[in-house]
Each structure stands twice: as structure tokens, then as C-alpha cells.
Design a protein around this motif. Structure first.
Motif, PDB file in Angstrom:
ATOM      1  N   ASN A  23     -34.788  23.953   8.469  1.00  0.00           N
ATOM      2  CA  ASN A  23     -34.317  22.654   8.948  1.00  0.00           C
ATOM      3  C   ASN A  23     -35.460  21.733   9.337  1.00  0.00           C
ATOM      4  O   ASN A  23     -35.333  20.525   9.271  1.00  0.00           O
ATOM      5  CB  ASN A  23     -33.377  22.834  10.143  1.00  0.00           C
ATOM      6  CG  ASN A  23     -32.036  23.377   9.725  1.00  0.00           C
ATOM      7  OD1 ASN A  23     -31.642  23.228   8.584  1.00  0.00           O
ATOM      8  ND2 ASN A  23     -31.351  24.017  10.648  1.00  0.00           N
ATOM      9  N   VAL A  26     -28.482  12.367  11.225  1.00  0.00           N
ATOM     10  CA  VAL A  26     -27.728  13.500  11.762  1.00  0.00           C
ATOM     11  C   VAL A  26     -27.846  13.633  13.273  1.00  0.00           C
ATOM     12  O   VAL A  26     -27.088  14.397  13.869  1.00  0.00           O
ATOM     13  CB  VAL A  26     -28.092  14.850  11.086  1.00  0.00           C
ATOM     14  CG1 VAL A  26     -27.771  14.819   9.610  1.00  0.00           C
ATOM     15  CG2 VAL A  26     -29.504  15.259  11.361  1.00  0.00           C
ATOM     16  N   THR A  27     -28.735  12.906  13.898  1.00  0.00           N
ATOM     17  CA  THR A  27     -28.806  12.966  15.360  1.00  0.00           C
ATOM     18  C   THR A  27     -28.021  11.830  16.013  1.00  0.00           C
ATOM     19  O   THR A  27     -28.034  11.707  17.237  1.00  0.00           O
ATOM     20  CB  THR A  27     -30.260  12.985  15.866  1.00  0.00           C
ATOM     21  OG1 THR A  27     -30.952  11.874  15.330  1.00  0.00           O
ATOM     22  CG2 THR A  27     -30.958  14.284  15.501  1.00  0.00           C
ATOM     23  N   GLU A  33     -20.029  13.383  22.186  1.00  0.00           N
ATOM     24  CA  GLU A  33     -21.459  13.485  21.866  1.00  0.00           C
ATOM     25  C   GLU A  33     -22.242  12.314  22.457  1.00  0.00           C
ATOM     26  O   GLU A  33     -23.371  12.491  22.913  1.00  0.00           O
ATOM     27  CB  GLU A  33     -21.663  13.583  20.352  1.00  0.00           C
ATOM     28  CG  GLU A  33     -21.178  14.902  19.792  1.00  0.00           C
ATOM     29  CD  GLU A  33     -21.416  15.051  18.302  1.00  0.00           C
ATOM     30  OE1 GLU A  33     -22.100  14.194  17.689  1.00  0.00           O
ATOM     31  OE2 GLU A  33     -20.913  16.040  17.726  1.00  0.00           O
ATOM     32  N   LYS A  55     -33.948  12.744  13.435  1.00  0.00           N
ATOM     33  CA  LYS A  55     -34.459  14.005  12.879  1.00  0.00           C
ATOM     34  C   LYS A  55     -35.335  13.687  11.667  1.00  0.00           C
ATOM     35  O   LYS A  55     -34.844  13.500  10.557  1.00  0.00           O
ATOM     36  CB  LYS A  55     -33.322  14.942  12.495  1.00  0.00           C
ATOM     37  CG  LYS A  55     -33.828  16.304  12.076  1.00  0.00           C
ATOM     38  CD  LYS A  55     -32.726  17.292  11.863  1.00  0.00           C
ATOM     39  CE  LYS A  55     -33.356  18.602  11.439  1.00  0.00           C
ATOM     40  NZ  LYS A  55     -32.458  19.690  11.420  1.00  0.00           N
ATOM     41  N   GLY A 110     -30.408  19.075  21.973  1.00  0.00           N
ATOM     42  CA  GLY A 110     -30.645  18.103  20.915  1.00  0.00           C
ATOM     43  C   GLY A 110     -32.019  18.268  20.299  1.00  0.00           C
ATOM     44  O   GLY A 110     -32.191  18.189  19.070  1.00  0.00           O
ATOM     45  N   PHE A 158     -32.254  21.161  17.940  1.00  0.00           N
ATOM     46  CA  PHE A 158     -31.714  20.814  16.624  1.00  0.00           C
ATOM     47  C   PHE A 158     -32.753  20.028  15.812  1.00  0.00           C
ATOM     48  O   PHE A 158     -33.001  20.339  14.644  1.00  0.00           O
ATOM     49  CB  PHE A 158     -30.416  20.013  16.774  1.00  0.00           C
ATOM     50  CG  PHE A 158     -29.921  19.436  15.480  1.00  0.00           C
ATOM     51  CD1 PHE A 158     -29.615  20.258  14.403  1.00  0.00           C
ATOM     52  CD2 PHE A 158     -29.767  18.073  15.329  1.00  0.00           C
ATOM     53  CE1 PHE A 158     -29.167  19.723  13.197  1.00  0.00           C
ATOM     54  CE2 PHE A 158     -29.317  17.531  14.139  1.00  0.00           C
ATOM     55  CZ  PHE A 158     -29.017  18.354  13.069  1.00  0.00           C
ATOM     56  N   THR A 189     -28.708  24.936  14.804  1.00  0.00           N
ATOM     57  CA  THR A 189     -27.875  24.118  13.925  1.00  0.00           C
ATOM     58  C   THR A 189     -27.307  22.994  14.786  1.00  0.00           C
ATOM     59  O   THR A 189     -27.350  23.065  16.032  1.00  0.00           O
ATOM     60  CB  THR A 189     -26.704  24.935  13.341  1.00  0.00           C
ATOM     61  OG1 THR A 189     -25.842  25.338  14.407  1.00  0.00           O
ATOM     62  CG2 THR A 189     -27.202  26.140  12.550  1.00  0.00           C
ATOM     63  N   ARG A 190     -26.762  22.006  14.164  1.00  0.00           N
ATOM     64  CA  ARG A 190     -26.156  20.914  14.931  1.00  0.00           C
ATOM     65  C   ARG A 190     -24.996  21.457  15.768  1.00  0.00           C
ATOM     66  O   ARG A 190     -24.808  21.069  16.918  1.00  0.00           O
ATOM     67  CB  ARG A 190     -25.662  19.808  13.992  1.00  0.00           C
ATOM     68  CG  ARG A 190     -25.280  18.538  14.729  1.00  0.00           C
ATOM     69  CD  ARG A 190     -24.893  17.439  13.727  1.00  0.00           C
ATOM     70  NE  ARG A 190     -24.877  16.126  14.321  1.00  0.00           N
ATOM     71  CZ  ARG A 190     -23.964  15.708  15.190  1.00  0.00           C
ATOM     72  NH1 ARG A 190     -23.004  16.532  15.578  1.00  0.00           N
ATOM     73  NH2 ARG A 190     -24.015  14.487  15.681  1.00  0.00           N
ATOM     74  N   SER A 223     -26.231  23.242  18.823  1.00  0.00           N
ATOM     75  CA  SER A 223     -26.739  22.242  19.747  1.00  0.00           C
ATOM     76  C   SER A 223     -25.603  21.631  20.568  1.00  0.00           C
ATOM     77  O   SER A 223     -25.681  21.559  21.796  1.00  0.00           O
ATOM     78  CB  SER A 223     -27.481  21.143  18.956  1.00  0.00           C
ATOM     79  OG  SER A 223     -27.831  20.078  19.787  1.00  0.00           O
TER      80      SER A 223
END
Length: 185
Positions: A5, A13-14, A21, A47, A108, A111, A117-118, A121
Motif C-alpha cells: 500500500n 482515499v483519505t 468518518e 495518501k 489514519g 493507513f 487497510t482503510r 483504520s
């Protein structure tokens, strides 16, 4: 596991995908802003390869986290010992809010660094965020405790930078502070 990753550029993706979230990212928003990141991202950053390298260095240097297992151990330690006075220089400062926020933030960052993984996280961060919701009753109460705990529990030792970051964060129309405190996590 983590190195796969770490090499991928996935800035989007963040971004939080729902209010829960966004709420989690809000718990450490002051720290994200203070460090030059953004409250808009899980872990405070997009990310990217360069952010993954930077965050890996911070996790290792500041938290002794070098992989998945050491990250899980540190998060569990923070959740179990939040606010503990053991070894603290100033035992009059309650660092509970800051410690829980560090656990959320670390999730976070784990990740971004490629150690989680997300899904992992979010799972661990949700556990920490629920503890915040249980202990505090509003964003204002939480951030008052957080600011004092951040100054007392970090190497900064000053309240002013965190107060400034909070004021800036509070004024933004898309700030998670506009979410209900009791947002379902």
C-alpha cells in the motif's frame, strides 16, 4: 503487507466518505492543521508516496511504530492508558482527550503509511472516537480538554498554537464541528 500500500498514489482515499468518518477526522483536526495537514483527510494528509514516507518516519520516531503489529499495540496502549499520569512530567494535566485523538489520528496515519487497510483504520478509529463521545458532551468541551492535553502531552508545551488552529478550524463552513456531537459512529 504494509509495503504494498505504501507505494500507491491514492490521494482521494483519505477523504472521509460519510459523517462518521468526518467526525473521526474532526477529533484530531487541530493537530492536522498545526502540522501543516488538513482536517479534511483521515490521518490529516492525502495518501501519496511522499506523505507515506513522511508519516512512516513520524510514526517510527515519535511513536515507535514500524509496522502493523507495533501500530496496533500503540493504539491499544493509548486506548487503555488515556490520561494516565505514569511517567508524565506534569501530572496536573489531563491528557485523556489528546491521547484518544492521537489514537484516532494514528489510525489514519497507519493507513497512509500502508500498515493498515482503510477498513482497519476506520474500525480502530471508531473505537477511540466512541470513547471520546462517551467522556465528553460537546465539541467545545472536548476541544477545551484537547487543547490543554495537547500542550501538556506533546513537546510543544504551549496552548496558543492549538487555540489558533482551533479558531481557524471552527470558522470553516465545512468543519466537522458542524456535525452533531452525537453523530452515530
Amino acid at each position: 503487507m504494509g509495503f504494498f500500500n505504501r507505494t500507491k498514489e491514492e490521494p482521494e482515499v483519505t477523504l472521509p466518505i460519510n459523517d462518521a468518518e468526518r467526525w473521526i477526522a474532526g477529533t484530531y483536526a487541530i493537530w492536522s492543521e498545526y502540522c501543516g495537514g488538513s482536517y479534511k483527510y483521515l490521518g490529516g494528509y492525502e495518501k501519496t508516496k511522499s506523505n507515506a514516507k513522511m508519516i512512516s518516519r513520524v510514526l517510527r520516531g515519535d511513536w515507535m511504530v514500524k509496522d502493523h503489529d507495533s501500530g496496533v499495540e500503540m493504539i491499544e496502549y493509548l486506548l487503555k492508558n488515556a490520561g494516565s499520569k505514569d511517567g508524565a512530567e506534569d501530572t496536573s494535566v489531563d491528557t485523556t482527550a489528546f491521547d484518544y485523538a492521537c489514537a484516532c489520528n494514528m489510525c489514519g496515519r497507519m493507513f497512509i503509511a500502508g500498515y493498515f487497510t482503510r477498513e482497519e483504520s476506520i474500525c480502530y478509529a471508531t473505537e477511540a472516537a466512541k470513547k471520546i463521545q462517551e467522556k465528553y458532551h460537546s465539541w467545545e468541551e472536548y476541544f477545551k480538554a484537547y487543547i490543554i492535553g495537547a500542550a501538556g502531552g506533546s513537546n510543544i508545551k504551549e496552548i496558543a498554537p492549538f487555540e489558533t488552529a482551533y479558531k481557524k478550524f471552527r470558522q470553516n463552513s465545512d468543519s466537522p464541528l458542524h456535525l452533531a456531537w452525537d453523530t452515530r459512529l
